[in-house]
Every structure is written in C-alpha cells, then in structure tokens.
Design a protein around this motif. Structure first.
Motif, mmCIF file in Angstrom:
data_model
loop_
_atom_site.group_PDB
_atom_site.id
_atom_site.type_symbol
_atom_site.label_atom_id
_atom_site.label_comp_id
_atom_site.label_asym_id
_atom_site.label_seq_id
_atom_site.Cartn_x
_atom_site.Cartn_y
_atom_site.Cartn_z
ATOM 1 N N TYR A 37 0.862 -1.078 0.043
ATOM 2 C CA TYR A 37 -0.060 0.092 0.001
ATOM 3 C C TYR A 37 1.133 1.228 -0.036
ATOM 4 N N ARG A 38 0.075 2.301 -0.305
ATOM 5 C CA ARG A 38 1.109 3.685 -0.007
ATOM 6 C C ARG A 38 0.089 4.706 0.301
ATOM 7 N N GLN A 39 0.761 5.723 0.981
ATOM 8 C CA GLN A 39 -0.232 6.753 1.231
ATOM 9 C C GLN A 39 0.609 8.212 1.078
ATOM 10 N N ALA A 40 0.193 9.059 0.325
ATOM 11 C CA ALA A 40 0.686 10.255 0.126
ATOM 12 C C ALA A 40 0.177 11.184 0.935
ATOM 13 N N PRO A 41 0.649 12.385 1.213
ATOM 14 C CA PRO A 41 0.510 13.360 2.237
ATOM 15 C C PRO A 41 -0.949 13.972 1.661
ATOM 16 N N GLU A 46 -3.731 3.724 -0.114
ATOM 17 C CA GLU A 46 -4.112 2.895 -1.405
ATOM 18 C C GLU A 46 -3.446 1.660 -1.454
ATOM 19 N N VAL A 47 -4.034 0.886 -2.425
ATOM 20 C CA VAL A 47 -3.375 -0.367 -2.613
ATOM 21 C C VAL A 47 -2.800 -0.396 -3.888
ATOM 22 N N VAL A 48 -1.335 -0.748 -3.971
ATOM 23 C CA VAL A 48 -0.340 -0.354 -5.082
ATOM 24 C C VAL A 48 -0.300 -1.996 -5.832
ATOM 25 N N ALA A 49 -0.041 -2.946 -5.146
ATOM 26 C CA ALA A 49 -0.151 -4.313 -5.631
ATOM 27 C C ALA A 49 -0.430 -5.549 -4.707
ATOM 28 N N ARG A 50 -0.790 -6.419 -5.174
ATOM 29 C CA ARG A 50 -1.318 -7.492 -4.061
ATOM 30 C C ARG A 50 -0.860 -9.021 -4.816
ATOM 31 N N ILE A 51 -0.468 -9.925 -3.864
ATOM 32 C CA ILE A 51 -0.309 -11.039 -4.327
ATOM 33 C C ILE A 51 -1.049 -12.208 -3.476
ATOM 34 N N THR A 52 -1.889 -13.136 -3.860
ATOM 35 C CA THR A 52 -2.611 -14.036 -2.845
ATOM 36 C C THR A 52 -1.590 -15.095 -2.819
ATOM 37 N N LEU A 57 -1.813 -12.076 -9.101
ATOM 38 C CA LEU A 57 -1.133 -10.734 -8.790
ATOM 39 C C LEU A 57 -2.373 -9.766 -9.220
ATOM 40 N N TYR A 58 -2.162 -8.611 -8.512
ATOM 41 C CA TYR A 58 -2.985 -7.518 -8.712
ATOM 42 C C TYR A 58 -2.126 -6.096 -8.686
ATOM 43 N N TYR A 59 -2.487 -5.403 -9.807
ATOM 44 C CA TYR A 59 -1.777 -3.958 -9.967
ATOM 45 C C TYR A 59 -2.835 -3.125 -9.841
ATOM 46 N N LYS A 60 -2.381 -1.920 -9.117
ATOM 47 C CA LYS A 60 -3.143 -0.637 -9.483
ATOM 48 C C LYS A 60 -2.793 -0.188 -11.000
ATOM 49 N N ASP A 61 -3.876 0.336 -11.605
ATOM 50 C CA ASP A 61 -3.696 0.752 -13.154
ATOM 51 C C ASP A 61 -2.585 1.559 -13.352
ATOM 52 N N SER A 62 -2.309 2.545 -12.355
ATOM 53 C CA SER A 62 -1.286 3.472 -12.441
ATOM 54 C C SER A 62 0.139 3.087 -12.443
ATOM 55 N N LEU A 85 9.864 5.671 -12.117
ATOM 56 C CA LEU A 85 9.278 6.448 -11.113
ATOM 57 C C LEU A 85 8.680 7.652 -11.586
ATOM 58 N N LYS A 86 7.656 8.175 -10.982
ATOM 59 C CA LYS A 86 7.085 9.365 -11.337
ATOM 60 C C LYS A 86 6.986 10.234 -9.850
ATOM 61 N N PRO A 87 6.891 11.356 -10.049
ATOM 62 C CA PRO A 87 6.722 12.381 -8.876
ATOM 63 C C PRO A 87 5.496 11.848 -8.259
ATOM 64 N N GLU A 88 4.430 11.587 -8.734
ATOM 65 C CA GLU A 88 3.115 11.122 -8.321
ATOM 66 C C GLU A 88 3.121 9.901 -7.329
ATOM 67 N N ASP A 89 4.196 8.981 -7.500
ATOM 68 C CA ASP A 89 4.487 7.750 -6.859
ATOM 69 C C ASP A 89 4.983 8.169 -5.344
ATOM 70 N N THR A 90 5.412 9.398 -5.287
ATOM 71 C CA THR A 90 5.954 9.664 -3.912
ATOM 72 C C THR A 90 4.942 9.517 -2.900
ATOM 73 N N ALA A 91 5.079 8.613 -1.853
ATOM 74 C CA ALA A 91 4.399 8.233 -0.651
ATOM 75 C C ALA A 91 5.010 7.431 0.164
ATOM 76 N N VAL A 92 4.542 7.233 1.643
ATOM 77 C CA VAL A 92 4.793 6.117 2.389
ATOM 78 C C VAL A 92 4.335 4.905 1.884
ATOM 79 N N TYR A 93 5.246 3.711 1.779
ATOM 80 C CA TYR A 93 4.808 2.462 1.157
ATOM 81 C C TYR A 93 5.004 1.764 2.370
ATOM 82 N N TYR A 94 3.727 0.856 2.375
ATOM 83 C CA TYR A 94 3.433 -0.090 3.427
ATOM 84 C C TYR A 94 3.433 -1.342 2.901
ATOM 85 N N CYS A 95 3.896 -2.310 3.580
ATOM 86 C CA CYS A 95 3.718 -3.912 3.510
ATOM 87 C C CYS A 95 2.802 -4.371 4.507
#
Length: 121
Positions: A37-41, A46-52, A57-62, A85-95
């Motif tokens: 997951y990631r959270q921007a200021p 929001e979920v970025v990617a997931r694996i069961t 596998l699942y990926y966020k469209d962006s 990587l793009k500036p809009e990827d800036t966030a805290v990323y969580y597992c």
C-alpha cells in the motif's frame, strides 16, 4: 502473529528505480495474501499491488507495466520493484499481510512501519 519490516525506500529522480523489500516473521507466511500500500500526504492509503497465497497478482492501474511484485517463500519476503518512477509515486509505502474476507474484499491485520519513497521531478 506476523511482523513485517520494510526497507529500500529513498529519494530518486523521475525515471529512476527503487526496490522495496518486506521481511516477514512467522512460520505461516505462505498462508497470507501480501500487499503493498502507499499513502501520500493528504490522501487515503491505497493498494499498489497484491499477491494472494495462490500467486494471483493485482496491480493498481497507474503502476501497471512499471511496478513488479514478487514473493520469495524461502526468505519469507515480498518485494516491489519500481521502475520509471514518477513524482506522483511519492508516498510512504507499507507492506501488509492479510487474507480474503467473506465479502470478496481483504482484511489486513498486519502492517509494517512504512518506508518513504520520494521521486523528484
């Protein structure tokens, strides 16, 4: 009980790459669905990617085509390779570790502390 520790964040220029790692404790690692997951200021997490646990596998469209989630059961670890990587990827990323819920969603009882990713333009 599962403990998650992320690493690999940092500062990178747009177009660059980073690889995030998430090390999990516990012998039941293979039973969990794992996610990044990631959270921007000022924004919701929001979920970025997931694996069961079955490997779906699942990926966020962006991030499709730019990010790759992988899992190594021998090392109790999941990884997120982030390219272009793009500036809009800036966030805290969580597992996160969790499981499917009855309503076809997921529950995430276990979270890491997060790692900062900053992409400069």
């Amino acid at each position: 009980q599962v403990q998650l520790v992320e690493s690999g964040g940092g500062l990178v220029q747009a177009g660059g790459s980073l690889r995030l790692s998430c090390a999990a404790s516990g012998r039941t690692f293979t039973m969990y669905t794992m996610a990044w997951y990631r959270q921007a200021p000022g924004k919701q997490r929001e979920v970025v990617a997931r694996i069961t646990d079955g490997g779906m596998l699942y990926y966020k469209d962006s991030v499709k085509g730019r990010f790759t989630l992988s899992k190594d059961n021998t090392k109790n670890s999941v990884y997120l390779q982030m390219d272009s990587l793009k500036p809009e990827d800036t966030a805290v990323y969580y597992c996160a570790a969790g499981s499917a819920a009855s309503d076809r969603g997921y529950v995430w009882p276990y979270w890491g502390q997060g790692t900062q990713v900053t992409v400069s333009s």
